[in-house]
Design an enzyme around this catalytic site. Structure first.
Site, PDB file in Angstrom:
ATOM      1  CD  GLU A   1      80.502  24.718  97.458  1.00 33.28           C
ATOM      2  OE1 GLU A   1      81.601  24.392  96.972  1.00 33.28           O
ATOM      3  OE2 GLU A   1      80.344  25.740  98.154  1.00 33.28           O
TER       4      GLU A   1
ATOM      5  CB  THR B   1      77.431  28.991 101.952  1.00 35.67           C
ATOM      6  OG1 THR B   1      77.639  29.110 100.549  1.00 35.67           O
ATOM      7  CG2 THR B   1      77.664  30.372 102.547  1.00 35.67           C
TER       8      THR B   1
ATOM      9  NE  ARG C   1      77.233  31.672  98.945  1.00 38.90           N
ATOM     10  CZ  ARG C   1      78.213  31.828  98.081  1.00 38.90           C
ATOM     11  NH1 ARG C   1      78.104  32.694  97.106  1.00 38.90           N
ATOM     12  NH2 ARG C   1      79.306  31.115  98.189  1.00 38.90           N
TER      13      ARG C   1
ATOM     14  CE  LYS D   1      85.352  27.365  99.414  1.00 41.90           C
ATOM     15  NZ  LYS D   1      83.897  27.549  99.444  1.00 41.90           N
TER      16      LYS D   1
HETATM   17  C1  3PG Z   1      81.689  31.354  96.281  1.00 35.62           C
HETATM   18  O1  3PG Z   1      81.808  31.515  97.467  1.00 35.62           O
HETATM   19  O2  3PG Z   1      80.756  31.823  95.630  1.00 35.62           O
HETATM   20  C2  3PG Z   1      82.692  30.491  95.641  1.00 35.62           C
HETATM   21  O3  3PG Z   1      83.909  30.634  96.271  1.00 35.62           O
HETATM   22  C3  3PG Z   1      82.849  30.712  94.192  1.00 35.62           C
HETATM   23  O4  3PG Z   1      83.483  31.903  93.929  1.00 35.62           O
HETATM   24  P1  3PG Z   1      83.634  32.401  92.433  1.00 35.62           P
HETATM   25  O5  3PG Z   1      82.358  33.098  92.064  1.00 35.62           O
HETATM   26  O6  3PG Z   1      84.782  33.378  92.488  1.00 35.62           O
HETATM   27  O7  3PG Z   1      83.908  31.227  91.555  1.00 35.62           O
END
Ligand code: 3PG
Length: 235
Positions: free
Chosen positions: A40, A68, A44, A126
């Site tokens: 994934e 995201t 960002r 999710k």
């Molecule tokens: C995120 O939004 O960055 C993911 O949910 C991953 O989160 P994490 O850094 O807690 O694994």
């Protein structure tokens, strides 16, 4: 491949925040070598979409998803660069209504959100942010009343939590950033990232039902119908 099959095909989806386009392909290759081909790439950073395009072209063994995703436009952009699936931190009426697109894994964290997504046809969600939503205990608690949903819990999950999450009957895989620590990426320490991926795969294989995991993803009624595009999109 349905979304459910994709989720069951690998125990962890590394969640990647790619700052430098040069890192995209070596990072993806390290994860694929380590046994985690479902990735994934979060929207960002400025290079995120170009990173998806490069990985989709140059790392054919990877299944590249875009994360995201918050708007329909994000989904369109993901489609344009060749993403295989999309992941959203939540669900909006516009995303729930989207009928023709790449498979979407929307986020949910309450029974009402889960039921809303289910009503819209989604069978894979999710759980986000998983650790704040109640983690594995929450997933166990809703497996009875909401048995027809498969989850990819994400958010706050670390290596030590992996086995517990994967032992839940309604969990196909988990997502997380712990596989790709920022300092390792900054050092371009691809060997370390490959090692972390291998460790996650080894932990996943420890769980008693590991051998049956891929079996759980056998297509359900309607999923094998190539005309049921919407069904496979959401399940
Ligand atoms: C995120 O939004 O960055 C993911 O949910 C991953 O989160 P994490 O850094 O807690 O694994």
């Amino acid at each position: 491949m349905t979304l459910k099959e994709l989720l069951y095909s690998s125990p962890v989806i590394p969640v990647l925040v790619i700052d430098s386009l040069d890192d995209a392909v070596p990072l993806a290759r390290a994860l694929v070598r380590g046994g985690l081909p479902n990735l994934e790439i979060t929207l960002r950073t400025d290079v995120a979409l170009e990173a998806v395009r490069k990985i989709a072209r140059e790392v054919p063994d990877a299944q590249v998803g875009v994360g995201t995703v918050r708007t329909v436009d994000d989904i369109r952009r993901a489609w344009d660069v060749g993403a295989t699936f999309a992941v959203s931190p939540g669900l909006t009426p516009a995303l729930l209504d989207l009928e023709h697109s790449i498979p979407l894994l929307p986020g949910a964290m309450t029974p009402t959100e889960i039921m809303t997504a289910f009503d819209a046809g989604f069978r894979c969600l999710k759980l986000f942010p998983a650790s704040f939503a109640g983690g594995a205990d929450f997933l166990r608690a809703i497996a009875g009343p909401l048995p027809d949903v498969t989850f990819c819990p994400t958010g706050g999950i670390r290596e030590d939590d992996l086995l517990r999450y994967l032992s839940m009957p309604n969990v196909a895989c988990v997502g997380g950033t712990w596989i790709t620590p920022k300092d390792a990426v900054a050092r371009k320490d691809w060997d370390m990232i490959e090692t972390l991926a291998r460790r996650a795969v080894a932990i996943a294989n420890e769980q008693p039902t590991a051998a049956g995991r891929s079996g759980s993803a056998a297509p359900e009624a309607g999923e094998e119908d190539p005309g049921a595009a919407l069904e496979s999109l959401r399940s």
